[in-house]
Design an enzyme around this catalytic site. Structure first.
Site, PDB file in Angstrom:
ATOM      1  N   ASP A 148      19.753 -64.293 -36.523  1.00  0.00           N
ATOM      2  CA  ASP A 148      20.880 -65.130 -36.107  1.00  0.00           C
ATOM      3  C   ASP A 148      21.660 -64.359 -35.039  1.00  0.00           C
ATOM      4  O   ASP A 148      21.389 -63.193 -34.754  1.00  0.00           O
ATOM      5  CB  ASP A 148      21.755 -65.527 -37.311  1.00  0.00           C
ATOM      6  CG  ASP A 148      22.533 -66.823 -37.018  1.00  0.00           C
ATOM      7  OD1 ASP A 148      22.653 -67.197 -35.823  1.00  0.00           O
ATOM      8  OD2 ASP A 148      23.027 -67.461 -37.957  1.00  0.00           O
ATOM      9  N   TYR A 149      22.601 -65.048 -34.448  1.00  0.00           N
ATOM     10  CA  TYR A 149      23.359 -64.567 -33.287  1.00  0.00           C
ATOM     11  C   TYR A 149      23.960 -63.171 -33.543  1.00  0.00           C
ATOM     12  O   TYR A 149      24.864 -63.030 -34.367  1.00  0.00           O
ATOM     13  CB  TYR A 149      24.489 -65.568 -33.051  1.00  0.00           C
ATOM     14  CG  TYR A 149      24.963 -65.707 -31.635  1.00  0.00           C
ATOM     15  CD1 TYR A 149      24.547 -66.765 -30.842  1.00  0.00           C
ATOM     16  CD2 TYR A 149      25.874 -64.810 -31.105  1.00  0.00           C
ATOM     17  CE1 TYR A 149      25.008 -66.922 -29.555  1.00  0.00           C
ATOM     18  CE2 TYR A 149      26.340 -64.960 -29.808  1.00  0.00           C
ATOM     19  CZ  TYR A 149      25.901 -66.017 -29.039  1.00  0.00           C
ATOM     20  OH  TYR A 149      26.369 -66.173 -27.758  1.00  0.00           O
TER      21      TYR A 149
END
Ligand code: BGC
Length: 747
Positions: free
Chosen positions: A295-296
Site C-alpha cells: 500500500d501507499y
C-alpha cells in the site's frame, strides 16, 4: 517439413486432435486465459531477466504516483526512458498513458511496458453504489456487472489495473473503510470478492474491456483496533483464517492477478513485512502466482512500526517477506544494490519479484498491445446501458428498515411533498469515497429524482434545514414551515462523502451536526415523515427508529442515486436489499456482529450475571441480514435430505418461500449453521448460503442449498481445517434472527 496434418490419416490424427481440443478447453476455462501459453511467457521472462541490469530489475518493482490532475510527472519520463519505472498510479487518460507508454516502447532499452493503475473501486465515470451498498443487494451478479462496466470505462482511458476489490471484512462501523467492502461476513464477502474479480478481469484481463484486479488490503486491515484507520490488529490465527482471509482466498481462486499488502500490523508483524500471510499462506498454501504491491508508502512505514531502523532495513523486510512492488516510497530502488552486496537480499528474491510482475504484464498482453485506442475514450464513458445498470443496481442495493402503517410507497399524485435535509440536493455524497472520475454534474440528487418522478400536479418544495457538519439551526424554521404546508415530508440525513472511506474513522455513530434535531422538528409537525439515510456506514439512529414511521437506507447510491431513491419511494421498485452489517444501537456496543462466539453466560434479560449491558439491550438496532419489502413473504417447510451425513458428505436443505402480499418483490433467503459442540467454541451462527428470489404475488418457490465440508469445518487448535462429528443446527430465514431451525448430525 512443417506439420500440416494432411498426410496423416484421420485415425492417427484423432489423438492429436483430441489433445489439442482438450488443451484449448483447459486454456479457456483457466480463470485468466491469455493469448500466450504459460510456457512461452516464462521463456520470454527468462530472456528479459537475462538481459536486465540490477537497476532495471529494481525499476520494475517501483510504482510512482502521478500529478493530482491525472498527468504523469516529468521525472516519470526520464525513469521510463531508462527502464526504471514499472508502474504508475493515478496517471490516466488514453492520450497521457499512450504518451508515456511510447517512451517505454520506443525509447527504453528493453521495451518493457508501463502498467497504469488507479482506484476504480465502484465505477470509473459511471459510479455505482458504494461496495457496502452493493453488498446489500445480496446479489453478487450485480457486483460482477458493475465491475465489468468499471473495467470497460477504465480500460478506455488507458488504465489496465484497478486497486479493487477491497475485500476487507469490517466488524467495526467506526472504521471509515467499511464503506469500501462487503460488510462483516466472510461468506458474503467471499461471494462478492469472486464476483468483482470476475467482473473486472473476465476470463482474460488482457481483453480490451477488462482490467487487472487487486484484492486488498492483505490482511486484517479491517480489524484495526478502535476502528481507527491504520491501527494495529491483534487477532488469533483462527479469526484470521476464518473471518478475514476467506474473501482473499476466494479472490485468488477466481484468478485475481494482484494483491495489495495492508498498512496495519498483525499480531506485531506489519502486513507489508509479513512472511506468514504473504508467503506461507498466499504462495505456499494458495499457490498464488501473481504479484503483491505494497500500500501507499507502507514499505517505508515499517520504520514507524518499529521493525526497521531505516529504509534499507524496511526494503529488506518487505521484499524478503513477499511484497513485490513498492508503491510510492523508493526503498527497494535506493537500497536494493547495497542490500544485495551485504547478502541481506538475494538475486533470486529480486528475480522472483520481477518475474511475477512481468508475468502479469505478459498476461495483460501489454507487450503486444501497449496502447489504448484514443478514439474510443469519449464514447466509452457513461454509456446509456451503463447508466441504466447504475440505476438498477442502486435500486436493488437500498434497504427498507421500517415502514409502519404502509407509509411507503408514496403516491405520485400525493399533492405536496416537502423534501428536506442537507443531503436532499447533494450530488457529491451519493458518489461516496473513491468515486473514480465520477462527476457531480452527471449525478442525480434525491430532489431531482423526486421531481422527475411525481405527476405534474404534485408540488415539490425543498428546504435544506441545516448542514451535515456544523452547528447552525438557522434553516430549521423554513424547513418546519414547508413541512407544515405539505402533505408529506421526506428528510434526507446522513454523512457527507469524506466522512467515510480512508482516514475517516468516527468515534460516534450518531448523525453528525444538528441533523437529528432537524428530524425531530419535522416529525413534531405531525406530518407523515419518511427518513432516507444517505451514508457510508451503519448509523445508530435510535430516536428515528423509535419515532419515525418509515426509514430507508439508501447508502451512497452512485450516479443514479436520486432516480433509484425515487423509484423506491414511489413504488416503481420494491426494495429487497438486506443489511450486510449489524447496526448497533450505540457506538458502545461495538464490536457487535452476528457471528460472535457464545459465552458461558449468554445474555438473559432477568439475570444480572449474564453477558450484556447495564444501560442498553445487548441486541443491535438492526440485525445482520435485515431488510423489509412492500410485500410480505413467508418462509416455511424447512427440510433436510438426511438426519445425518458423513464428514465428507453433503446435505441438501430446502425451504419454501411464498409472496403472501399484493406486490411482486424479492426475498433474500439466508441459511446459517451452528456447530453445537466442538473442540473449540464456535459462532452462534454462520452464514453458509443465500439466494435472492423474485416472486409474483401469491407465487411460491422451493429454495435449495447444499452443505458440504467446505461449510461445516473450522480451523482447530492445531490449525488444521476439520469437520468434527457431532450435532449441527441449520437455520433458514429472512434475516439472521427470524429463522426456522432443524438439526442434523455429522458422523
Ligand atoms: C489506500 C489504498 C489505495 C492506495 C492508492 C492507499 O492510501 O489505502 O486502498 O489503493 O492508497 O490510491
Amino acid at each position: 517439413m512443417p506439420f500440416v496434418g494432411k498426410n496423416i490419416s484421420m485415425k492417427s490424427r484423432l489423438p492429436t486432435v483430441l489433445l489439442v481440443a482438450v488443451l484449448s478447453v483447459l486454456l479457456l476455462v483457466t480463470p485468466t486465459s491469455h493469448s500466450q501459453g504459460p510456457r512461452d511467457v516464462e521463456q520470454r521472462i527468462n530472456a528479459l531477466l537475462a538481459q536486465m541490469t540490477l537497476e532495471e530489475k529494481l525499476g520494475q518493482l517501483q510504482q510512482l504516483d502521478g500529478e493530482g490532475n491525472g498527468s504523469f510527472r516529468p521525472e516519470h519520463v526520464e525513469l521510463v526512458r531508462k527502464g526504471l519505472l514499472g508502474s504508475t498510479l493515478n496517471v490516466r487518460g488514453a492520450q497521457r498513458t499512450n504518451q508515456l507508454q511510447r517512451v517505454a516502447m520506443n525509447e527504453s532499452r528493453l521495451k518493457i511496458p508501463v502498467l497504469f493503475g488507479f482506484d476504480t473501486i465502484h465505477g470509473y465515470r459511471t459510479i455505482f453504489p458504494i461496495p457496502l451498498g452493493e453488498a446489500s443487494s445480496w446479489d453478487p451478479s450485480l457486483a460482477e456487472r458493475s465491475a465489468a462496466v468499471a473495467a470497460q470505462e477504465a480500460n478506455n482511458v488507458g488504465l489496465r489495473w484497478t486497486f479493487a476489490p477491497m475485500v476487507d471484512i469490517a466488524r467495526d462501523p467506526r472504521w471509515g473503510r467499511i464503506t469500501e467492502g462487503a460488510g462483516e461476513d466472510p461468506f458474503l464477502g467471499a461471494a462478492f470478492a469472486r464476483a468483482r474479480v470476475r467482473g473486472f478481469q473476465g476470463n482474460d484481463y488482457g481483453a480490451a474491456d477488462k482490467i487487472l484486479a487487486c484484492a486488498k488490503h492483505f490482511a486484517a486491515y479491517g480489524a484495526a483496533e478502535g476502528g481507527r484507520d491504520y491501527n494495529t490488529t491483534d487477532l488469533s490465527e483462527n479469526t484470521l483464517r476464518e473471518i478475514y482471509l476467506p474473501p482473499f482466498k476466494a479472490a485468488v481462486e477466481a484468478g485475481v492477478g494482484t494483491l495489495m499488502s495492508s498498512f496495519n500490523a498483525i499480531n506485531g508483524v506489519p502486513a507489508s513485512a509479513n512472511a506468514f500471510t504473504l508467503t506461507k499462506v498466499l504462495r505456499d498454501e494458495w499457490k498464488f502466482d501473481g504479484f503483491v504491491v505494497s500500500d501507499y508508502t507502507s514499505v517505508r512505514e515499517l520504520i514507524n512500526h518499529g521493525i526497521a531502523a531505516n529504509e534499507e532495513e524496511a526494503a529488506a523486510a518487505a521484499l524478503n517477506a513477499g511484497v513485490d512492488m513498492e508503491m510510492v516510497s523508493r526503498s527497494y530502488n535506493q537500497f536494493g544494490p547495497q542490500l544485495l552486496k551485504q547478502n541481506k537480499l538475494s538475486n533470486a528474491t529480486i528475480d522472483e519479484a520481477v518475474r511475477r510482475i512481468l508475468r502479469i504484464k505478459f498476461r495483460l498482453g501489454l507487450f503486444d498491445r501497449p496502447y489504448t485506442d484514443e478514439a474510443r475514450e469519449p464514447t466509452s464513458l457513461l454509456r446509456p446501458d451503463s447508466i441504466r445498470l447504475a440505476r438498477e443496481i442502486a435500486g436493488r442495493s437500498m434497504v427498507l428498515l421500517k415502514n409502519d402503517r404502509e407509509t411507503l410507497p408514496l403516491n405520485k399524485n400525493v399533492g405536496s411533498i416537502a423534501v428536506i435535509g442537507p443531503l436532499a440536493d447533494d450530488r457529491r455524497a451519493p458518489l461516496g469515497w473513491w468515486a473514480g472520475d465520477g462527476k457531480e454534474e452527471n449525478t442525480i440528487a434525491p430532489l431531482a429524482g423526486i421531481k422527475a418522478k411525481v405527476t405534474p400536479q404534485t408540488k415539490v418544495g425543498y428546504a435544506k434545514g441545516c448542514d451535515v457538519v456544523g452547528d447552525s439551526t438557522a434553516g430549521f424554521q423554513e424547513a418546519v414551515a414547508l413541512a407544515k404546508t405539505s402533505d408529506v415530508a421526506i428528510v434526507f440525513v446522513g454523512e457527507i462523502h469524506d466522512m467515510v472511506g480512508e482516514a475517516a474513522s468516527r468515534a460516534t455513530l450518531d448523525l453528525p451536526g444538528r441533523q437529528m434535531e432537524l428530524v425531530q422538528a419535522i416529525h413534531a409537525t405531525g406530518k407523515p415523515t419518511v427518513v432516507v439515510l444517505v451514508n457510508g456506514r451503519p448509523l445508530s439512529v435510535r430516536w428515528i427508529v423509535n419515532n419515525v414511521p418509515a426509514i430507508f437506507e439508501s447508502w451512497m447510491g452512485g450516479t443514479q442515486s436520486g432516480h433509484a431513491i425515487a423509484d423506491i419511494l414511489f413504488g416503481d421498485v420494491n426494495p429487497g436489499g438486506k443489511l450486510p452489517v449489524t447496526v448497533p444501537r450505540a457506538v458502545g456496543q461495538v464490536p457487535i456482529y452476528y457471528n460472535h462466539m457464545n459465552t458461558g453466560r449468554p445474555p438473559e434479560a432477568q439475570n444480572r450475571y449474564t453477558s450484556k449491558y447495564y444501560d442498553l439491550p445487548w441486541t443491535p438496532l438492526f440485525p445482520f441480514g435485515y431488510g423489509l419489502s412492500y410485500t410480505r413473504f413467508k418462509i416455511s417447510n424447512l427440510q433436510l435430505s438426511a438426519p445425518r451425513i458423513g464428514a465428507g458428505g453433503k446435505l441438501t436443505v430446502t425451504v419454501e418461500v411464498e409472496n403472501t402480499g399484493r406486490r411482486a418483490g424479492d426475498e433474500v433467503v439466508q441459511l446459517y449453521i451452528r456447530d453445537l459442540v466442538a473442540t473449540m467454541t464456535r459462532p452462534v451462527k454462520e452464514l453458509k448460503g443465500f439466494q435472492r428470489v423474485s416472486l409474483q404475488p401469491g407465487e411460491k418457490r422451493r429454495v435449495e442449498f447444499v452443505l458440504g465440508s467446505e461449510h461445516l469445518g473450522f480451523w482447530n487448535r492445531e490449525m488444521r481445517y476439520v469437520v468434527e462429528p457431532g450435532e449441527f443446527s441449520v437455520m433458514v430465514g429472512a434475516n439472521s434472527v427470524d429463522v426456522l431451525e432443524a438439526k442434523f448430525n455429522v458422523n
